[in-house]
Design a protein around this motif. Structure first.
Motif, mmCIF file in Angstrom:
data_model
loop_
_atom_site.group_PDB
_atom_site.id
_atom_site.type_symbol
_atom_site.label_atom_id
_atom_site.label_comp_id
_atom_site.label_asym_id
_atom_site.label_seq_id
_atom_site.Cartn_x
_atom_site.Cartn_y
_atom_site.Cartn_z
ATOM 1 N N ASN A 268 0.812 -1.218 0.000
ATOM 2 C CA ASN A 268 0.000 0.000 0.000
ATOM 3 C C ASN A 268 0.846 1.269 0.000
ATOM 4 N N ASN A 269 2.178 1.106 0.051
ATOM 5 C CA ASN A 269 3.103 2.249 0.029
ATOM 6 C C ASN A 269 4.281 1.956 -0.893
ATOM 7 N N GLN A 270 3.989 1.411 -2.061
ATOM 8 C CA GLN A 270 5.042 0.899 -2.939
ATOM 9 C C GLN A 270 6.127 1.923 -3.247
ATOM 10 N N ALA A 271 5.745 3.167 -3.520
ATOM 11 C CA ALA A 271 6.719 4.188 -3.915
ATOM 12 C C ALA A 271 7.768 4.437 -2.836
ATOM 13 N N LYS A 272 7.407 4.233 -1.582
ATOM 14 C CA LYS A 272 8.327 4.472 -0.473
ATOM 15 C C LYS A 272 9.452 3.438 -0.437
ATOM 16 N N PHE A 273 9.272 2.345 -1.145
ATOM 17 C CA PHE A 273 10.287 1.299 -1.214
ATOM 18 C C PHE A 273 10.995 1.292 -2.568
ATOM 19 N N VAL A 274 10.219 1.404 -3.631
ATOM 20 C CA VAL A 274 10.803 1.364 -4.974
ATOM 21 C C VAL A 274 11.686 2.585 -5.222
ATOM 22 N N GLY A 275 11.226 3.762 -4.812
ATOM 23 C CA GLY A 275 11.987 4.988 -5.050
ATOM 24 C C GLY A 275 13.401 4.926 -4.503
ATOM 25 N N PRO A 276 13.592 4.647 -3.208
ATOM 26 C CA PRO A 276 14.952 4.550 -2.672
ATOM 27 C C PRO A 276 15.784 3.446 -3.323
ATOM 28 N N ASN A 277 15.154 2.329 -3.670
ATOM 29 C CA ASN A 277 15.905 1.238 -4.295
ATOM 30 C C ASN A 277 16.379 1.614 -5.691
ATOM 31 N N ILE A 278 15.513 2.250 -6.465
ATOM 32 C CA ILE A 278 15.900 2.687 -7.814
ATOM 33 C C ILE A 278 17.038 3.699 -7.743
ATOM 34 N N LEU A 279 16.954 4.629 -6.800
ATOM 35 C CA LEU A 279 18.001 5.645 -6.655
ATOM 36 C C LEU A 279 19.336 4.994 -6.322
ATOM 37 N N LYS A 280 19.319 4.040 -5.425
ATOM 38 C CA LYS A 280 20.552 3.352 -5.037
ATOM 39 C C LYS A 280 21.128 2.571 -6.216
ATOM 40 N N ILE A 281 20.282 1.845 -6.924
ATOM 41 C CA ILE A 281 20.731 1.077 -8.080
ATOM 42 C C ILE A 281 21.317 2.001 -9.139
ATOM 43 N N SER A 282 20.630 3.104 -9.401
ATOM 44 C CA SER A 282 21.083 4.054 -10.419
ATOM 45 C C SER A 282 22.451 4.635 -10.074
ATOM 46 N N ASN A 283 22.627 5.041 -8.845
ATOM 47 C CA ASN A 283 23.915 5.613 -8.424
ATOM 48 C C ASN A 283 25.029 4.582 -8.508
ATOM 49 N N ASN A 284 24.739 3.362 -8.094
ATOM 50 C CA ASN A 284 25.767 2.324 -8.129
ATOM 51 C C ASN A 284 26.106 1.894 -9.553
ATOM 52 N N LEU A 285 25.115 1.932 -10.435
ATOM 53 C CA LEU A 285 25.385 1.632 -11.841
ATOM 54 C C LEU A 285 26.375 2.634 -12.446
ATOM 55 N N LYS A 286 26.198 3.901 -12.100
ATOM 56 C CA LYS A 286 27.124 4.934 -12.594
ATOM 57 C C LYS A 286 28.536 4.665 -12.093
ATOM 58 N N LEU A 287 28.644 4.313 -10.824
ATOM 59 C CA LEU A 287 29.957 4.000 -10.258
ATOM 60 C C LEU A 287 30.577 2.797 -10.970
ATOM 61 N N PHE A 288 29.769 1.792 -11.238
ATOM 62 C CA PHE A 288 30.308 0.583 -11.844
ATOM 63 C C PHE A 288 30.684 0.808 -13.306
ATOM 64 N N LYS A 289 29.920 1.628 -13.996
ATOM 65 C CA LYS A 289 30.247 1.942 -15.391
ATOM 66 C C LYS A 289 31.626 2.609 -15.463
ATOM 67 N N SER A 290 31.884 3.553 -14.582
ATOM 68 C CA SER A 290 33.197 4.207 -14.543
ATOM 69 C C SER A 290 34.284 3.224 -14.153
ATOM 70 N N PHE A 291 33.976 2.363 -13.197
ATOM 71 C CA PHE A 291 34.920 1.337 -12.753
ATOM 72 C C PHE A 291 35.329 0.443 -13.929
ATOM 73 N N CYS A 292 34.348 0.035 -14.730
ATOM 74 C CA CYS A 292 34.631 -0.851 -15.864
ATOM 75 C C CYS A 292 35.405 -0.131 -16.959
ATOM 76 N N GLU A 293 35.143 1.151 -17.142
ATOM 77 C CA GLU A 293 35.898 1.923 -18.128
ATOM 78 C C GLU A 293 37.364 2.020 -17.732
ATOM 79 N N ARG A 294 37.610 2.145 -16.430
ATOM 80 C CA ARG A 294 38.991 2.214 -15.939
ATOM 81 C C ARG A 294 39.681 0.852 -15.981
ATOM 82 N N ASN A 295 38.874 -0.197 -15.952
ATOM 83 C CA ASN A 295 39.434 -1.552 -15.872
ATOM 84 C C ASN A 295 38.941 -2.425 -17.022
ATOM 85 N N ALA A 296 38.917 -1.848 -18.219
ATOM 86 C CA ALA A 296 38.404 -2.555 -19.396
ATOM 87 C C ALA A 296 39.245 -3.779 -19.734
#
Length: 370
Positions: A268-296
């Protein structure tokens, strides 16, 4: 039934609660119980405070099933059976399949989605992933070529674990259309539902699109509430769900009463869970993309479009299993080798749902350079 060990879970059992760092978890950090309770309505709070720890309804409480149905278009409370996710999969396979039935499933794939069928005696036909435009892809045309008159079930998983792939609307319609045209039941594992990296990547639930689809969803991945151990099957085919309900009498019989209340609040409060999870995933994806570029030189990364995981190629001489064992021993970082997915020896799953992701990458990068 003589069933093979669950390789992924056996590997996690070995390291999940002893390794310092988890780089391959598919779930997001768990939310505290107080976070859930603080979102409760007055009625939900009263239900929690007056809860008696007796047996519950086999299909799940009416309040929980009502909370579930609001996230579908064509599902009513009579179209839902609640259980643990693994139990739902096990029960469904046993009521749908018989020895020598043909089953099409994706590869790579979470083992329980095909191992139960294999142990029943079914013939497995694998719909293989491919790389297209530098991304993982499952081609509907290839799926269609695998269908025969003996095909009894098609098993899909979108957002996909481990690649993080979800089809666009046209490809998803094509997949649904293949099942409908051939009169084949479709089991759609949707445990990562709504964890899309862009709104255009949201995949509609199969049970809303096809009358002989059975969809699986739950609290573990989308909501970051794995400890509730709750999932549910939804389908417009009530005959199948009735058989699942009856089969459940030989398993858990009914669900955990406190978990049902907490899951109702979360739904009954889905956005309160999905929102923080999406934000965390998005931020970590950016970090990992840079990590992979440095370590191709070390990693080959195909950017996922959904979910909380990616499947990454390791440019190493040894096997993924050998490297994973060495890595956890030397650094405390646990990764999941592709051998546990029955998919070669050169890939690993990366999980983006943890708060300490940047810290883990720092340790990992030092190790690579050393």
């Amino acid at each position: 039934m003589n069933i093979k060990d669950f390789s992924i879970e056996r590997y996690f059992a070995k390291y999940e609660f002893t390794a310092k760092y988890l780089l391959s978890s598919s779930d997001c950090d768990g939310f505290p119980m107080q976070y859930v309770l603080d979102l409760a309505s007055n009625e939900e709070r009263t239900r929690w405070e007056t809860l008696k720890l007796g047996y519950t309804e086999t299909r799940g409480s009416l309040e929980l099933r009502k909370a579930i149905t609001q996230h579908y278009q064509h599902i009513s409370v009579d179209n839902v059976v609640v259980s643990s996710p693994g139990e739902a999969n096990f029960a469904l396979m046993n009521v749908l399949l018989q020895k020598d039935d043909e089953v099409i499933c994706m590869s790579p794939m979470y083992q329980s989605l095909y191992q139960v069928a294999k142990s029943i005696g079914c013939k497995l036909v694998f719909w293989q992933a491919e790389i297209r435009n530098n991304q993982w892809y499952f081609d509907p045309a290839r799926l269609e070529s695998l269908v025969t008159p003996k095909t009894k079930l098609i098993i899909t998983n979108f957002p996909h674990n481990p690649t993080g792939y979800s089809p666009n609307a046209d490809d998803w319609d094509a997949i649904i259309g293949i099942a409908r045209k051939n009169g084949i039941a479709l089991f759609s594992d949707e445990m990562y539902r709504f964890l899309s990296h862009a709104p255009s990547n949201d995949t509609r639930s199969a049970c809303d699109l096809y009358e002989n689809a059975i969809s699986l969803w739950g609290t573990a991945k989308t909501f970051g509430l794995a400890g509730l151990r709750l999932g549910w099957l939804t389908s417009r085919n009530t005959e199948i769900l009735s058989k699942v309900e009856a089969f459940k009498d030989y398993l858990s019989i009914c669900n955990n009463a406190p978990s049902e209340v907490l899951a109702t609040i979360a739904l009954n409060n889905q956005a309160k869970f999905v929102g923080p999870n999406i934000l965390k995933i998005s931020n970590n994806l950016k970090l990992f993309k840079s990590f992979c570029e440095r370590n191709a030189h070390f990693l080959n990364f195909h950017l996922p479009n959904s979910g909380s995981t990616a499947f990454v190629e390791l440019k190493i001489k040894e096997t993924a299993m050998e490297f994973a064992e060495k890595l956890v021993r030397d650094t405390g970082i646990m990764i999941l080798p592709s051998e546990t997915f029955d998919y070669g020896t050169k890939h690993t799953r990366i999980g983006f749902g943890r708060e300490n992701f940047a810290e883990i990458l720092g340790v990992f990068e030092q190790y690579i350079h050393r």
